[in-house]
Write an enzyme that holds these catalytic residues in place. Sequence first.
Site, short mmCIF file in Angstrom:
data_model
loop_
_atom_site.label_atom_id
_atom_site.label_comp_id
_atom_site.label_asym_id
_atom_site.label_seq_id
_atom_site.Cartn_x
_atom_site.Cartn_y
_atom_site.Cartn_z
N SER A 83 -13.10 -24.68 -0.41
CA SER A 83 -11.92 -25.52 -0.62
C SER A 83 -10.69 -24.70 -1.02
O SER A 83 -9.57 -25.21 -1.00
CB SER A 83 -12.20 -26.58 -1.69
OG SER A 83 -12.28 -25.99 -2.98
N GLY A 138 -14.37 -21.58 -10.31
CA GLY A 138 -15.78 -21.82 -10.03
C GLY A 138 -16.48 -22.37 -11.25
O GLY A 138 -15.93 -22.36 -12.36
N ASP A 147 -20.68 -10.95 -5.53
CA ASP A 147 -21.00 -10.24 -4.29
C ASP A 147 -21.13 -11.22 -3.12
O ASP A 147 -20.61 -10.98 -2.02
CB ASP A 147 -22.29 -9.43 -4.46
CG ASP A 147 -22.21 -8.46 -5.61
OD1 ASP A 147 -21.50 -7.46 -5.49
OD2 ASP A 147 -22.84 -8.72 -6.66
N ASP A 161 -19.57 -4.29 -15.54
CA ASP A 161 -20.85 -3.68 -15.93
C ASP A 161 -20.68 -2.19 -16.19
O ASP A 161 -21.27 -1.63 -17.12
CB ASP A 161 -21.89 -3.91 -14.83
CG ASP A 161 -21.87 -5.32 -14.31
OD1 ASP A 161 -22.48 -6.19 -14.94
OD2 ASP A 161 -21.22 -5.56 -13.28
N HIS A 196 -23.72 -7.51 -9.09
CA HIS A 196 -23.21 -7.85 -10.43
C HIS A 196 -24.14 -8.94 -10.96
O HIS A 196 -23.88 -10.14 -10.82
CB HIS A 196 -21.77 -8.36 -10.33
CG HIS A 196 -21.22 -8.89 -11.62
ND1 HIS A 196 -21.28 -8.19 -12.80
CD2 HIS A 196 -20.62 -10.08 -11.92
CE1 HIS A 196 -20.73 -8.90 -13.76
NE2 HIS A 196 -20.33 -10.06 -13.25
#
Length: 323
Positions: free
Chosen positions: A105, A83, A127, A152, A179
Amino acid sequence: MAREEKPRKVILVGDGAVGSTFAFSMVQQGIAEELGIIDIAKEHVEGDAIDLADATPWTSPKNIYAADYPDCKDADLVVITAGAPQKPGETRLDLVNKNLKILSSIVEPVVESGFEGIFLVVANPVDILTHATWRMSGFPKDRVIGSGTSLDTGRLQKVIGKMENVDPSSVNAYMLGEHGDTEFPAWSYNNVAGVKVADWVKAHNMPESKLEDIHQEVKDMAYDIINKKGATFYGIGTASAMIAKAILNDEHRVLPLSVPMDGEYGLHDLHIGTPAVVGRKGLEQVIEMPLSDKEQELMTASADQLKKVMDKAFKETGVKVRQ
């Protein structure tokens, strides 16, 4: 004669900073016997696979290679780190539209390969992308998990451990919710050896604002790292390997993950960070922590923000969903 067990196979999609750190952590800890890596930068992946394999004489045997989507067919776990990375000044939610398109994709060819394992989503906003992976794949809810607030929570344990001068692993604490910017610590629960952190702060004559200072420090930690070095990857790469280990080794371990809400905290139709039990079959149990009234308000607000961004992004990107 005992039947030989099938080697545990993991396919990693995304060989950037987070993905390669995850892969290295898997090698160092001897997690799984087979690791295939998929990325559009194929030569880089080939080089990484050779480099990672060079570490195996001092760790444990592992088949590491540049993979493609058909290799997902018999994998136990597909880990998605691919990403667009978060840049200075961006929130994780700012990434949603471009990363939804990238995710689409990926999920489609993984599913078309005949993959019947478990998805672990790490890419941000985790999320929303975890919920999207579930909808795009058509998989049962127990086979799509996100890394959620695991990093976290680790950061919170680190900060509390330093304050109380104890090992972070001895800190029983959770960050809950998104998050991202609306995450919050469960102060009504967070403790060390049964002594609530809030009570410890009071007993040591610290101001009540200390708890909010800790919350802010944990929430801002990613921004601080990104501003200083451009990206975060060691923490999340290691946390993701820990989740993979819990799944592959059937540990039935409680971890703070992005999991589906089916009435927990009064929430529905989204994935959000809360403690959950995971093992070889994926998600085994979602744990609804007892929250204070204030914490429940924070959880609701976090979910509302996620839903608002998610619904808008799904409409704008026109992502195809199977459910």
